[in-house]
Design a protein around this motif. Sequence first.
Motif, PDB file in Angstrom:
ATOM      1  N   MET A   1       0.812  -1.201   0.000  1.00 19.81           N
ATOM      2  CA  MET A   1       0.000   0.000   0.000  1.00 19.81           C
ATOM      3  C   MET A   1       0.853   1.261   0.000  1.00 19.81           C
ATOM      4  N   THR A   2       1.914   1.235   0.838  1.00 19.44           N
ATOM      5  CA  THR A   2       2.785   2.420   0.831  1.00 19.44           C
ATOM      6  C   THR A   2       3.426   2.579  -0.531  1.00 19.44           C
ATOM      7  N   GLU A   3       3.757   1.417  -1.117  1.00 23.32           N
ATOM      8  CA  GLU A   3       4.362   1.497  -2.430  1.00 23.32           C
ATOM      9  C   GLU A   3       3.373   2.135  -3.409  1.00 23.32           C
ATOM     10  N   GLU A   4       2.134   1.649  -3.303  1.00 18.71           N
ATOM     11  CA  GLU A   4       1.095   2.205  -4.137  1.00 18.71           C
ATOM     12  C   GLU A   4       0.948   3.697  -3.878  1.00 18.71           C
ATOM     13  N   LEU A   5       0.956   3.999  -2.601  1.00 14.38           N
ATOM     14  CA  LEU A   5       0.846   5.404  -2.214  1.00 14.38           C
ATOM     15  C   LEU A   5       1.972   6.220  -2.811  1.00 14.38           C
ATOM     16  N   GLN A   6       3.159   5.601  -2.718  1.00 11.11           N
ATOM     17  CA  GLN A   6       4.329   6.259  -3.282  1.00 11.11           C
ATOM     18  C   GLN A   6       4.088   6.544  -4.760  1.00 11.11           C
ATOM     19  N   VAL A   7       3.639   5.483  -5.441  1.00 12.08           N
ATOM     20  CA  VAL A   7       3.375   5.641  -6.870  1.00 12.08           C
ATOM     21  C   VAL A   7       2.340   6.728  -7.082  1.00 12.08           C
ATOM     22  N   GLN A   8       1.312   6.679  -6.225  1.00 11.06           N
ATOM     23  CA  GLN A   8       0.275   7.685  -6.361  1.00 11.06           C
ATOM     24  C   GLN A   8       0.806   9.081  -6.118  1.00 11.06           C
ATOM     25  N   SER A   9       1.644   9.181  -5.079  1.00 11.12           N
ATOM     26  CA  SER A   9       2.132  10.527  -4.771  1.00 11.12           C
ATOM     27  C   SER A   9       3.043  11.018  -5.884  1.00 11.12           C
ATOM     28  N   GLU A  10       3.807  10.046  -6.474  1.00 14.66           N
ATOM     29  CA  GLU A  10       4.617  10.432  -7.620  1.00 14.66           C
ATOM     30  C   GLU A  10       3.724  10.880  -8.762  1.00 14.66           C
ATOM     31  N   GLU A  11       2.665  10.094  -8.941  1.00 13.02           N
ATOM     32  CA  GLU A  11       1.726  10.403  -9.999  1.00 13.02           C
ATOM     33  C   GLU A  11       1.137  11.797  -9.781  1.00 13.02           C
ATOM     34  N   LEU A  12       0.776  12.047  -8.534  1.00 11.48           N
ATOM     35  CA  LEU A  12       0.214  13.358  -8.207  1.00 11.48           C
ATOM     36  C   LEU A  12       1.206  14.462  -8.521  1.00 11.48           C
ATOM     37  N   GLN A  13       2.460  14.161  -8.132  1.00  8.36           N
ATOM     38  CA  GLN A  13       3.500  15.157  -8.383  1.00  8.36           C
ATOM     39  C   GLN A  13       3.622  15.413  -9.877  1.00  8.36           C
ATOM     40  N   THR A  14       3.635  14.312 -10.659  1.00  8.51           N
ATOM     41  CA  THR A  14       3.759  14.521 -12.101  1.00  8.51           C
ATOM     42  C   THR A  14       2.571  15.323 -12.596  1.00  8.51           C
ATOM     43  N   GLN A  15       1.388  14.959 -12.087  1.00  6.61           N
ATOM     44  CA  GLN A  15       0.212  15.684 -12.543  1.00  6.61           C
ATOM     45  C   GLN A  15       0.305  17.151 -12.203  1.00  6.61           C
ATOM     46  N   SER A  16       0.770  17.403 -10.971  1.00  9.08           N
ATOM     47  CA  SER A  16       0.800  18.805 -10.569  1.00  9.08           C
ATOM     48  C   SER A  16       1.833  19.558 -11.400  1.00  9.08           C
ATOM     49  N   GLU A  17       2.953  18.850 -11.693  1.00 11.27           N
ATOM     50  CA  GLU A  17       3.952  19.518 -12.523  1.00 11.27           C
ATOM     51  C   GLU A  17       3.431  19.761 -13.932  1.00 11.27           C
ATOM     52  N   GLU A  18       2.734  18.736 -14.441  1.00  9.46           N
ATOM     53  CA  GLU A  18       2.179  18.907 -15.773  1.00  9.46           C
ATOM     54  C   GLU A  18       1.198  20.068 -15.787  1.00  9.46           C
ATOM     55  N   LEU A  19       0.383  20.074 -14.743  1.00 11.40           N
ATOM     56  CA  LEU A  19      -0.596  21.153 -14.644  1.00 11.40           C
ATOM     57  C   LEU A  19       0.093  22.500 -14.600  1.00 11.40           C
ATOM     58  N   GLN A  20       1.142  22.536 -13.760  1.00 14.08           N
ATOM     59  CA  GLN A  20       1.881  23.779 -13.613  1.00 14.08           C
ATOM     60  C   GLN A  20       2.421  24.212 -14.969  1.00 14.08           C
ATOM     61  N   MET A  21       2.940  23.184 -15.660  1.00 20.18           N
ATOM     62  CA  MET A  21       3.489  23.433 -16.997  1.00 20.18           C
ATOM     63  C   MET A  21       2.416  24.038 -17.887  1.00 20.18           C
ATOM     64  N   GLN A  22       1.257  23.369 -17.849  1.00 17.17           N
ATOM     65  CA  GLN A  22       0.179  23.841 -18.702  1.00 17.17           C
ATOM     66  C   GLN A  22      -0.269  25.239 -18.312  1.00 17.17           C
ATOM     67  N   THR A  23      -0.332  25.420 -16.995  1.00 11.88           N
ATOM     68  CA  THR A  23      -0.738  26.744 -16.541  1.00 11.88           C
ATOM     69  C   THR A  23       0.250  27.787 -17.024  1.00 11.88           C
ATOM     70  N   GLU A  24       1.527  27.408 -16.898  1.00 11.05           N
ATOM     71  CA  GLU A  24       2.536  28.355 -17.354  1.00 11.05           C
ATOM     72  C   GLU A  24       2.365  28.665 -18.833  1.00 11.05           C
ATOM     73  N   GLU A  25       2.176  27.570 -19.572  1.00  9.52           N
ATOM     74  CA  GLU A  25       1.990  27.774 -20.999  1.00  9.52           C
ATOM     75  C   GLU A  25       0.780  28.657 -21.263  1.00  9.52           C
ATOM     76  N   LEU A  26      -0.279  28.311 -20.523  1.00  6.42           N
ATOM     77  CA  LEU A  26      -1.512  29.086 -20.703  1.00  6.42           C
ATOM     78  C   LEU A  26      -1.307  30.551 -20.367  1.00  6.42           C
ATOM     79  N   THR A  27      -0.668  30.781 -19.196  1.00  9.79           N
ATOM     80  CA  THR A  27      -0.469  32.184 -18.812  1.00  9.79           C
ATOM     81  C   THR A  27       0.373  32.890 -19.855  1.00  9.79           C
ATOM     82  N   GLN A  28       1.358  32.142 -20.353  1.00  5.59           N
ATOM     83  CA  GLN A  28       2.202  32.760 -21.368  1.00  5.59           C
ATOM     84  C   GLN A  28       1.366  33.135 -22.591  1.00  5.59           C
TER      85      GLN A  28
END
Lengths: 928, 284
Positions: A440-467
């Motif tokens: 479960m922790t491993e899964e959580l880890q994967v999930q948290s990584e996934e979340l991080q990637t998502q948030s970074e992607e989002l940030q990226m998109q937001t940046e692109e959008l703001t630009q």
Amino acid sequence: MENKWKFGIRPKITIGYIIIIVCLFASVIILNNQIRSLQQERNFLLQYNNKVETLTNNVEKFVMDMQAGQRGFVITGNEIYLEPYYKAAGEWQIEFKELYQLMADKPDQQQKLQVVRETTDLWIEEAGENAIRLKRDNDDAAIQQFYANDRGREYMQSIRNQFNDFRESEREIAQVRAEELDKQNNNLTGGLFGLLLTVSIIAIVISSQVSKSIVRTINDVTQTIKKIASNNGDLKERIHVNTNDEINELANATNDLLDNLDGREWLQTNLAEIVTKYQGVASIEALAKVFMSEIAKMTNSSSGAFYVREIEDNRNHFIKNASFADNNFEKDIGRESFRIGQGLIGQCVQEKQTFIFNEIPEDYRYISTGLGEVPPRSIFIVPILFEGDVIAVMELATMSEYSKLQQDLVKQIVETFGLSINSVIGRMEIIRLLNESRAMTEELQVQSEELQTQSEELQMQTEELTQINEQLEEKTKDAETKNKELEKIRKELEEKAEQLTLHSNYKSEFLANMSHELRTPLNSILILSEMLAENDQGRLTDEDAEFANVIHSSGEDLLSLINDILDLSKVEAGKLEVLFEEVNLSELPQHMEHVFSPIAQKKNLEFHIFKEDDVIDLFFTDEKRFQQILKNLLSNAFKFTEEGSVALTIKQIENQLQTEEMRAISKDWLEVTIADTGIGIPADKHELIFETFQQADGATVRKFGGTGLGLSICKQFARLLGGWITLQSEEGVGSVFKLVVPSLPNGLILDKHLNIDYSEVAVTQSSYEPSTAFVSDLARLDVQKQTVIEKDEVLVSLHDHTNVFQNKNILIVDDDYRNIYALKTALEKRGVNILVAKDGIECLDILQDNTEIDIVLMDIMMPNMDGYEAMYRIRNDLQLKELPVIALTAKAMKNDRDKCLEAGASDYISKPLNLDQLFSVLRVWLVS
Amino acid sequence: MDKQGENMKLEEVYKQHEDLEIDFLLEAIYRLSGFDFRQYNRSSISRRIHNRMNINGIETVTGLLEKVIHEEHFLESLLNDFSINVTEMFRNPSFFKTFRKEVVPILRKYPEIRIWHAGCATGEEVYSMAILLEEEGLKDKAVIYATDMNEQVLEKARKGAFPIQKMQAYTKNYMLAGGNYAFSEYYKADDQYAYFHPSILENIIFAQHNLVTDQSFNEFHVIICRNVLIYFTADLQEQVQHLFYESLSPQGFLGLGDKETLRFSQVTEKYQEIAGNERIYQRV
Ligand SMILES: C[S@@+](CC[C@H](N)C(=O)[O-])C[C@H]1O[C@@H](n2cnc3c(N)ncnc32)[C@H](O)[C@@H]1O
């Protein structure tokens, strides 16, 4: 043993004593009889003797009495005397008879008494009666006579003698008898001692025998026990007793005890062994297997199965975990699972009871041996309990029978085994949970990584959008202003349209005239120079001919230049045709060499041409315009260089160095650099020289020659070719012009053109300007001398597209007037509105009333209220959490900085202030 | 009920197909460009792909694939899409604070220090580290190798110009990371960018390096690879962890992103974690 006739110690001792007592009794009785008969004999003897004596005496006395009576009578004649006589005479007879009878056993004495009798009779007859008769007869004489010879007396004497003799004999006989008695008495005493001796001997023998038998067995027992004790608890020793008594029982009991102990030891060792065997076993299957194999060994079981409870849908199931047949665990026997109450084993679970069957049910499975199937003799089903619940069951079968001890062993093992099973199950559960939680922790880890990637992607998109948004906004803003401008211009245009038509007429006319005027003489020059160059008559030297050539080609250039002037006006009017065609770049260097080396030679300048190898040969551009630009720039370079060199470098811009926009236009970009070591151009003129028809500064025109058209044409042409020109130059050092153009097989597309339009010229002097100089937006160079508080320092200010400082309100909190003054002048120059507070209190006052303040510059050391407190209050009392407050701290103290941050400073900057740094910080904190 | 089941089945089939398409696409990208995304976290890749599909109005991944193969610059822009370059200066300031406190004292003893920033993106992290080292007086004996697979971000990184809008946040981060001076001493700003002083760039080498396909190129005392592994599958993470392990000197330090961990990797026993939750590990 038990059946054997038992002879205990107690009866042994009792019988011994009884024998002794009986012996004593017997001897006492015998003695008593002996003594009594002795006594009787003595008594009889005494009585007898007495009687005999009495009778003898009586008889003698009677005789005497008769004599006395006879004599009395005879003397006296008195009859009285006759009375005793007669009485005696009568009684004598009786007494004598008695006496005689007494002597019946002694004929000798009877003889003697017979004699006495005869004698007495004789006396009576001759003496007694005779005398009496004579008296009575009064025959005294006869009496005399009679007495004379007195025969009576003779008789009497003999009676007396006879009696004496009798008595003597009687005494002698009594004597003999007494002696006999004495002898008997002696015998008796001897017998008494003899008896005593015998009894004693018997007693001794018996006691010794009894004690011996007791002591020997006891010794045996003691010995054995000692042996056991000395043998360090080897309980194999047993006591052997031959007797069959309590000691035997003791020995048996001790043996039993030993057996028991031995059994228990076996039990304990086996218990310990089995416990150590399954110590640390992690899985229930392994545990069951170990357990079963051990149990099987210890109980000689030939098959068995082990079931463990599993709960499924709230129902207990017992699932087989291990089984074996003939100690072979590979063999799978027994049913896979059962429920409570199902079959014998299920019943056992239900009743929580150990079952042992010696009569095997018919349907029971047979033990398969190598030879076939044999029914087991005995089966043993043991439930394994934990906290009162059956958590496992074991079934064992054997070909022999389970001994009590084996059963006990199994039961005992099972007692604690429940706990073991439970703990193993618990451990397994823990391990399972652990694994699960790990997973479960491993899964959580994967999930948290996934979340991080998502948030970074989002940030990226937001940046692109703001630009994109920013760009859009800018564009709309631009569009708006341009609209307005356009509107204005439109009106102006309308107004000027008429004028313009007039003007353009003039201009066209002028240009037409001009070209005509120029072309006519030029044409003759061209023709003549061509003729000269041909040198038909050979009158010219080669050099002359070459010069003629130069005149010709330059003339041609001039012609085209004139055409270009026309073109330029067309460019202005948007009417110039550009023709993109294949250009062979490989010829470019020779061509330029050809054109410019004579000039170089003339001016004694070095002329280098570099063309990098990777420059493509075929390039799409308008060759005429392109060459025109190069020639223009080169001639400029030669014109303004008095010594040193001019270099032409042709290279292709690497793909990675291209900007996104450039790539969008073409993948091949050419960079042609014309560098000279000439007089250079002052920075403030960099822009000016590119302006079209810019003739405001006559001096410049004079200095840089020409009509002022050259560079503007170059600039315009560069634009038309989709590129641009940049300039880097320093006065007295030299200039570097760079022409950057794309290869455009399909010509220039309009919107791309616009983009490029936006990024025309980059000029910079900043030392850390990226080497690839086509950074687009730094159009103006702005060198200013700034007054810095401590020292003067050149501030290399980068160009601000829009002035971020314009109309911003900055509050300076400081008590040092010089500081305030310096800051104020520096900032006001940029269009900042300055407010001043001389301490924290004033600062707070101002902030309270004034909500327009954009930034506070806060000195720390001030009277009344220092900077720390002021900042603290700004954040806490005034609740201005977002207002940028920049603390001005003294440099060295880290402590200061920490305190500033604590107090709520947004940033800090060290004193003495570096204006450059200050402006940077202000820019950072002014962006929203 | 039945319909729902059918729908679900359809969806599943669709998903399977798309998986296949993505496999093809990634394979094509690998063959065409050498960039290997085949072992990247599928969900992330798939989102990026869909993002691109949305923008360009492409219906299927195969459609995208076609463009990748046949359109000249499309691959480039897709590669750009795949590259998430989000970064910050002194990102997760406590990481840098801990680094300063726990790692720097040990580095101080070394005669020279080699640091590798893998996946440095536009360089903010590298500049942060350089500033930190400068403040700790270690700058001169340190060489920082900053690598990324994306040339474009490296180009930006070399410029050291960061958007001015972000500088407020960076200033805060710098201070939280235990900065010793005024942050503004390190840059000059115009109205768009803050330009970091070129002196900071000394001893920094920016180079292209792909963690998936390229080998170790030196032995480092410190390897920082933050928020890169999150884009990889567990297997690829494992592979890269081995690469790091091989590239790390004994007692060397490994710094990961705050959502990343060594815990599930095989190399975990070869490291000890330093100072709680900062994802700084030391090779043992
Ligand atoms: C989210 S950024 C992380 C930036 C920085 N390390 C941070 O934490 O702020 C991820 C970077 O990893 C790079 N990257 C992704 N895959 C890579 C690979 N296989 N090899 C090298 N760099 C890679 C990307 O180009 C991107 O710049």
